[in-house]
Design an enzyme around this catalytic site. Structure first.
Site, PDB file in Angstrom:
ATOM      1  N   GLY A 266     -50.304 -20.996  -8.917  1.00 33.91           N
ATOM      2  CA  GLY A 266     -51.510 -20.987  -8.089  1.00 33.91           C
ATOM      3  C   GLY A 266     -51.855 -19.601  -7.625  1.00 33.91           C
TER       4      GLY A 266
ATOM      5  N   GLY B   5     -54.006 -17.310  -4.359  1.00 32.11           N
ATOM      6  CA  GLY B   5     -54.565 -17.313  -3.015  1.00 32.11           C
ATOM      7  C   GLY B   5     -55.294 -16.030  -2.749  1.00 32.11           C
TER       8      GLY B   5
ATOM      9  N   PHE C 226     -54.325 -13.465  -0.941  1.00 30.47           N
ATOM     10  CA  PHE C 226     -53.493 -12.273  -0.871  1.00 30.47           C
ATOM     11  C   PHE C 226     -52.398 -12.233  -1.926  1.00 30.47           C
ATOM     12  CE2 PHE C 226     -55.071 -12.785   3.465  1.00 30.47           C
ATOM     13  CZ  PHE C 226     -55.563 -11.522   3.726  1.00 30.47           C
TER      14      PHE C 226
ATOM     15  N   ARG D 281     -50.232 -20.539  12.859  1.00 27.37           N
ATOM     16  CA  ARG D 281     -51.614 -20.055  12.829  1.00 27.37           C
ATOM     17  C   ARG D 281     -52.367 -20.330  11.535  1.00 27.37           C
ATOM     18  NH1 ARG D 281     -52.940 -14.441  15.277  1.00 27.37           N
ATOM     19  NH2 ARG D 281     -51.645 -13.621  13.602  1.00 27.37           N
TER      20      ARG D 281
ATOM     21  N   ASN E 193     -51.146 -26.349   3.028  1.00 38.89           N
ATOM     22  CA  ASN E 193     -49.860 -25.725   3.358  1.00 38.89           C
ATOM     23  C   ASN E 193     -48.764 -26.745   3.602  1.00 38.89           C
ATOM     24  OD1 ASN E 193     -50.596 -23.052   3.071  1.00 38.89           O
ATOM     25  ND2 ASN E 193     -51.208 -22.797   5.195  1.00 38.89           N
TER      26      ASN E 193
ATOM     27  N   ASP F 258     -46.128 -21.229   4.038  1.00 39.58           N
ATOM     28  CA  ASP F 258     -47.082 -20.158   4.301  1.00 39.58           C
ATOM     29  C   ASP F 258     -47.167 -19.763   5.765  1.00 39.58           C
ATOM     30  OD1 ASP F 258     -48.894 -18.208   3.926  1.00 39.58           O
ATOM     31  OD2 ASP F 258     -50.447 -19.430   3.020  1.00 39.58           O
TER      32      ASP F 258
END
Length: 476
Positions: free
Chosen positions: A22, A24, A26, A136, A142, A155
């Site tokens: 996968g 993302g 970053f 956060r 996630n 994560d």
């Protein structure tokens, strides 16, 4: 918007690249096979174009945080972290499935599964909070699943310590699951905002969409922010979702942080109460006890013991020799004929020399013994007093009245601790869990409602109150 292509997988010593898992914002996640021990692992690799000093710090923080927390059964396990030959930081993690985050939109979770997942993931968040860490970025994607079907939270890339959250800028937050105060830049994260995200995530798993996402309408970032900060979530259009569960989730997503559950632990217990009302077994809370690691730490009792020097006698057995104190002097009789004869020996014999204690020293020892006994009695009394203070309090003044067609039961706080809750039972029904000292029941005219209130502390209940029964009189 076109999706970017994955970056080139790095050459990692001891690992063989298999395929892409996968991508993302970053980092990319690749499937590798570790050579020793032989196993498949997920490797999260930072993108070269985003590797700055700040991102490196974030990545290092994620590695350290997940390593500290990943012994928790509902937090993704991190095996190691390093930097590849081309300068990209990477994490080697347990290989898990992203099935929950992928299928909930087409196949929303059944209520029992959603409750179980909610309790376990919330337990992971509560554990992080007790370690002083905010996640956060709590959201469905996630939540991963281990090979044994256990949900785990992943994560921690934008996690921050509780103390730093008020001054740390939120980077890469996920709008659909972010609390209003976070979107309005009033805070970058608090325990209350984590409660909001948990409620929004569990809502999503049941609804098949995020709470403020409207099917068939514009769901841009600006639209979502407007709805989250101004409106209320759409009702869950599922007949199998009990009203009590919807109330728990709506409370978690209250606009005002003070109106939400005061902690993630309170949110967990409300989910457990829903399980009880549905006749389901309660999913256990996975939160480590505060004293779980005492066995590996210095024994506090050991610090009060007299430290001696170990010696070995000629027979080979070990014995403890008391280390003499530098603040005390023991007077021994001189090695003389008198001393030896008093010990029953003759001059020149090898019999041991016994010390002759002075009368003053003997009296001092006796006085110390009396003092020790007195202190022991005092300590026992204090311990009894302390233990009595830790007993679970009981409600003694339960009262009830009829107000505007509703029966209202009230009582005084008997001395609850912050994590204690009330269990309010109506007749033979499963109890409701709450913190308020008021409970309302809608009853038909002529009906009699009986209620008992019990305090729950760390999963244990105290003595129930005396039942209080109130009859709603027929309307004139």
């Amino acid at each position: 918007m076109a999706r970017r292509l994955p970056s080139q997988p790095p050459n990692l010593p001891g690992f063989s690249y298999v395929r892409v898992l996968g991508s993302g914002g970053f980092a990319d996640v690749f499937l590798y096979e570790q050579n020793l021990p032989r196993r498949q692992v997920a490797v999260k690799v930072m993108l070269a174009e985003v590797v700055t000093s700040q991102v490196k710090q974030m990545f290092q923080a994620e590695a350290n945080l997940m390593a500290q927390l990943s012994t928790h059964p509902s937090i993704l396990t991190v095996y190691q972290a390093s930097v590849s030959a081309d300068g990209r930081p990477y994490l080697v993690m347990e290989l898990c499935s992203a099935a929950i985050g992928q299928r909930y939109r087409t196949h929303p979770l059944a209520v029992p599964e959603a409750l179980s997942v909610g309790v376990r993931i919330a337990s992971a968040v509560e554990t992080a909070h007790r370690a002083g860490v905010l996640h956060r970025d709590i959201k469905p994607s996630n939540i991963l699943t281990t090979a044994y079907g256990h949900p785990v939270l992943s994560d921690f890339g934008i996690a921050a310590t509780l103390g730093e959250a008020e001054v740390t800028e939120a980077i890469g937050l996920s709008i659909p699951w972010s609390a209003p105060e976070v979107l309005l830049d009033e805070t970058s994260g608090t325990i209350a905002s984590e409660v909001w995200a948990l409620g929004a995530t569990l809502y999503s798993l049941l609804a098949g969409r995020s709470p403020f996402e409207l099917p068939g309408k514009e769901n841009t970032s600006s639209e979502l922010i407007q709805r989250i900060t101004k409106g209320r979530p759409q009702p869950l259009d599922r007949p199998d979702v009990p009203a009590r569960l919807e109330q728990v989730l709506l409370r978690a997503m209250s606009k005002k942080p003070a109106a939400r559950q005061r902690s993630v632990l309170e949110f967990i217990r409300e989910l457990q109460s829903v399980e009880t009302e549905l006749g389901l077994p309660q999913t256990p809370i996975e939160v480590a006890m505060d004293d779980w690691a005492l066995a590996t730490a210095d024994d506090p009792e050991d610090r009060t013991r007299i430290k001696g020097v170990m010696s070995v006698d000629p027979s080979g057995s070990r014995r403890r020799r008391r280390r003499p104190s530098t603040s005390q002097t023991v007077t021994r009789a001189p090695t003389s004929t008198v001393a030896r004869e008093s010990a029953g020996s003759t001059p020149g014999s090898s019999a041991p020399v016994r010390p002759r204690w002075s009368r003053a020293l003997t009296l001092s020892i006796a006085a110390c013994a009396v003092l020790v006994v007195a202190l022991a009695i005092t300590a026992a009394f204090v311990l009894v007093k302390v233990s009595s203070n830790t007993e679970i309090p009981a409600v003694r003044d339960l009262s009830g009245r009829v107000s505007d067609g509703t029966i209202v039961f009230t009582w005084s706080d008997p001395g609850l601790q912050p994590t204690d809750t009330y269990q309010v039972a109506v007749g033979d029904q499963p109890p409701s869990v709450q913190h308020a000292t008021e409970f309302r029941v809608d009853a038909k005219p002529g009906a009699t409602v009986c209620v008992t209130v019990t305090v729950n502390r760390d999963g244990k209940t105290g003595d129930p109150s005396a039942p209080k029964c109130v009859e709603r009189a027929d309307a004139p």
